[in-house]
Motif scaffolding. Structure first.
Motif, short mmCIF file in Angstrom:
data_model
loop_
_atom_site.label_atom_id
_atom_site.label_comp_id
_atom_site.label_asym_id
_atom_site.label_seq_id
_atom_site.Cartn_x
_atom_site.Cartn_y
_atom_site.Cartn_z
N ALA A 57 29.19 0.42 27.97
CA ALA A 57 28.27 0.63 26.85
C ALA A 57 27.15 1.57 27.30
O ALA A 57 26.88 1.70 28.50
CB ALA A 57 27.68 -0.71 26.39
N PRO A 58 26.48 2.21 26.36
CA PRO A 58 25.35 3.07 26.74
C PRO A 58 24.30 2.27 27.52
O PRO A 58 23.95 1.15 27.14
CB PRO A 58 24.80 3.52 25.38
CG PRO A 58 25.96 3.43 24.44
CD PRO A 58 26.75 2.25 24.91
N GLY A 59 23.85 2.83 28.61
CA GLY A 59 22.83 2.16 29.42
C GLY A 59 23.37 1.23 30.48
O GLY A 59 22.62 0.78 31.35
N ASN A 95 33.57 5.72 29.15
CA ASN A 95 33.49 4.97 27.89
C ASN A 95 32.08 4.47 27.60
O ASN A 95 31.88 3.75 26.62
CB ASN A 95 34.46 3.78 27.94
CG ASN A 95 35.87 4.16 27.53
OD1 ASN A 95 36.20 4.22 26.36
ND2 ASN A 95 36.70 4.44 28.53
N CYS A 96 31.10 4.83 28.43
CA CYS A 96 29.73 4.38 28.23
C CYS A 96 28.96 5.32 27.32
O CYS A 96 27.86 5.79 27.64
CB CYS A 96 29.03 4.23 29.57
SG CYS A 96 29.64 2.87 30.60
N GLU A 99 29.74 6.63 20.89
CA GLU A 99 30.99 6.78 20.14
C GLU A 99 32.08 5.87 20.68
O GLU A 99 32.77 5.17 19.92
CB GLU A 99 31.45 8.23 20.19
CG GLU A 99 32.74 8.49 19.42
CD GLU A 99 33.22 9.92 19.54
OE1 GLU A 99 34.26 10.25 18.95
OE2 GLU A 99 32.55 10.72 20.23
N ALA A 100 32.26 5.87 22.01
CA ALA A 100 33.30 5.05 22.61
C ALA A 100 33.00 3.56 22.43
O ALA A 100 33.90 2.76 22.15
CB ALA A 100 33.44 5.38 24.10
N TYR A 101 31.73 3.19 22.57
CA TYR A 101 31.36 1.78 22.42
C TYR A 101 31.69 1.28 21.01
O TYR A 101 32.27 0.20 20.84
CB TYR A 101 29.88 1.59 22.72
CG TYR A 101 29.43 0.16 22.60
CD1 TYR A 101 29.67 -0.76 23.62
CD2 TYR A 101 28.78 -0.30 21.45
CE1 TYR A 101 29.26 -2.09 23.52
CE2 TYR A 101 28.37 -1.62 21.33
CZ TYR A 101 28.61 -2.50 22.37
OH TYR A 101 28.23 -3.82 22.25
N ALA A 102 31.34 2.08 20.01
CA ALA A 102 31.61 1.67 18.63
C ALA A 102 33.11 1.53 18.39
O ALA A 102 33.57 0.57 17.75
CB ALA A 102 31.01 2.67 17.66
N ARG A 357 40.11 -11.78 36.48
CA ARG A 357 40.21 -11.35 35.08
C ARG A 357 40.79 -9.93 35.02
O ARG A 357 40.28 -9.03 35.65
CB ARG A 357 38.84 -11.34 34.44
CG ARG A 357 37.99 -12.58 34.64
CD ARG A 357 36.59 -12.21 34.24
NE ARG A 357 35.63 -13.28 34.32
CZ ARG A 357 34.45 -13.15 34.95
NH1 ARG A 357 34.17 -12.02 35.58
NH2 ARG A 357 33.58 -14.12 34.96
N PRO A 358 41.82 -9.71 34.22
CA PRO A 358 42.42 -8.37 34.12
C PRO A 358 41.64 -7.49 33.15
O PRO A 358 41.76 -7.62 31.93
CB PRO A 358 43.83 -8.66 33.60
CG PRO A 358 43.68 -9.93 32.80
CD PRO A 358 42.57 -10.71 33.44
N MET A 359 40.85 -6.57 33.67
CA MET A 359 39.95 -5.76 32.85
C MET A 359 40.48 -4.35 32.64
O MET A 359 41.00 -3.73 33.57
CB MET A 359 38.58 -5.66 33.51
CG MET A 359 37.82 -6.96 33.61
SD MET A 359 37.19 -7.55 32.01
CE MET A 359 36.04 -6.25 31.60
N THR A 360 40.32 -3.84 31.43
CA THR A 360 40.60 -2.43 31.14
C THR A 360 39.28 -1.67 31.11
O THR A 360 38.22 -2.26 30.89
CB THR A 360 41.31 -2.28 29.78
OG1 THR A 360 40.43 -2.75 28.75
CG2 THR A 360 42.61 -3.06 29.76
N PRO A 361 39.30 -0.36 31.32
CA PRO A 361 38.05 0.41 31.30
C PRO A 361 37.33 0.39 29.96
O PRO A 361 36.10 0.50 29.92
CB PRO A 361 38.50 1.83 31.64
CG PRO A 361 39.80 1.67 32.34
CD PRO A 361 40.45 0.48 31.70
N ASP A 362 38.07 0.25 28.86
CA ASP A 362 37.44 0.26 27.54
C ASP A 362 37.27 -1.13 26.94
O ASP A 362 36.83 -1.27 25.81
CB ASP A 362 38.20 1.17 26.57
CG ASP A 362 39.64 0.70 26.31
OD1 ASP A 362 40.06 -0.31 26.90
OD2 ASP A 362 40.34 1.37 25.53
#
Length: 419
Positions: A57-59, A95-96, A99-102, A357-362
């Motif tokens: 996310a941003p920030g 992804n931070c 646009e990507a967050y939304a 935990r299996p995490m994806t970048p987005d």
């Protein structure tokens, strides 16, 4: 159709349930002696559509640096030479953006809310019990700065129609009466009334029993060596024992271990194991324990009531596949519950656990078809595997059965863009 499911966590078992319900012959392969014994075993216990948001996310990059400087830090990065980790981090940083967050938040909330509704339907249809409660989540703010930034969260909730309430200290105490004992620790909160809680391990075990009654075959203690392929399809699953299992369709639901299984097939899933920890304490004073889930915003720790137990879960440690139990992480969990519910549980009787935990970048899981015509994925749910399990399993069952899913699903598949 005969469908072979690889992995017996909450995601694999819910997938088996919905496929069997759709009339398929189902076999589930799991390396452990039972189901739900790894990442699903002692997670935070939340079914939280309202809290479904990508870490990217941003920030966040700046916040992450600050978190890593804290004594009781919610994020830990162990320096290591591991190209997959740094590639994953690079994609996450990409992804931070707003646009990507939304975009990613929209995908996650869509699947999480569908999953919560699917869980409620399943509960109604089967009568399954798993220490569940439907009393919401309270995100608790210790500082005025955290409370002043609550609009950052509520704007997103407004956009996706998620109900919420911003609470003053009195409102927090009304939702969680035990907080009246520590009034000077917090300044307010954000309540998400649509969230639920429950024991994912207990749910997985009991759902597996229902699956067995419906004809699902469970093959425990079966470690997978590799997948065989030919002609654009998977032709079989070779076990370490040498046995080869053959089916019409295959579902890879092995959490953090899925990428290593699929990489030899030319399918490179950016899923990385993010290590989480939990403490489980017996309740010694019900009046001093949480009613539902309290999210301690400062330490990113969830404190959840599960029947006569309290589950305290949190921290994110990037340490590869290490499952070493580290004392500093325990101290962070103990600090959080000690501040908020000091008399609710028995620290001396606490059980300390860790899982990957299996995490994806987005932040969005990979649920759907692959480039091999009979291979599907259901993995990458990160901290939301319990939240998204039923929806993911139901959606995938529809795709395999040739039915149109109830929600859009094309942007959940592994061929989506991650930038």
């Amino acid at each position: 159709m005969h469908v072979l499911i690889l992995g017996g966590g909450v995601v694999g078992v819910t997938t088996a349930y919905y496929l069997a319900k759709a009339g398929h012959r189902v076999t589930l392969v799991e390396r452990q002696p039972g189901v739900g014994l790894e990442t699903s075993f002692a997670n935070a216990g939340q079914v939280s559509p309202g809290y479904s948001a990508p870490w990217a996310a941003p920030g966040i990059p700046l916040k992450a640096l600050k978190w890593m400087m804290m004594r009781h830090r919610p994020l830990v990065l162990w320096p290591r030479f591991e190209p997959q980790l740094y590639g994953w981090l690079a994609r996450m940083l990409a992804n931070c953006t707003e646009e990507a967050y939304a975009r990613n938040k929209g995908r996650m909330v869509r699947l999480a809310e569908y999953s919560r509704d699917s869980l409620r339907d399943l509960r109604r249809d089967t009568g399954i019990a798993y220490d569940h409660r439907e009393k919401g989540t309270l995100q608790l703010f210790r500082t005025r700065k955290q409370l002043d930034h609550v609009d950052d969260d509520t704007r997103v909730l407004d956009k996706f129609g998620v109900p919420y309430a911003v609470l003053d200290p009195a409102g927090c105490i009304a939702a969680e009466p035990a907080l009246a004992r520590v009034p000077n620790v917090f300044v307010g909160g954000l309540r998400l009334p649509g969230d639920e809680t429950g024991d994912a391990h207990l749910f997985t075990q009991r759902l597996a029993a229902l699956c067995s009654e419906a004809g699902v075959v469970f093959q425990h203690g079966a470690s997978i060596a590799r997948l065989r392929q030919g002609g654009g399809t998977v032709t079989g699953v070779e076990l370490v024992s040498g046995e080869v299992l053959v089916a019409d369709a295959y579902v890879a639901a092995m959490g953090s271990y899925t990428p290593a299984l699929l990489r030899p097939l030319g399918i490179d899933l950016p899923v990385y194991p993010v290590k989480g920890y939990s403490l489980t304490l017996p309740v010694i004073d019900p009046g001093a324990a949480p009613v539902s889930t309290v999210m301690d915003e400062t330490y990113k720790v969830a404190i959840t009531r599960l029947g006569d137990r309290i589950r305290v879960g949190g921290t994110a440690e990037l340490a590869g596949f290490s499952q070493v139990l580290r004392q500093p992480r325990r101290e962070t969990l103990a600090r959080s519950i000690g501040d908020l519910f000091p008399a609710g549980g028995d620290p001396a009787g606490a059980k300390f656990w860790t899982g990957l935990r299996p995490m994806t970048p987005d932040g969005t899981p990979f649920v759907g078809a692959t480039r091999l015509s009979n291979l599907y994925t259901n993995t990458g749910h990160g901290t939301l595997g319990w939240t998204m399990a039923c929806g993911s399993g139901r959606l995938l069952s529809d795709l395999i059965s040739g039915r149109k899913p109830d929600i859009p699903s094309a942007d959940l598949a592994c061929d989506r863009g991650l930038y």
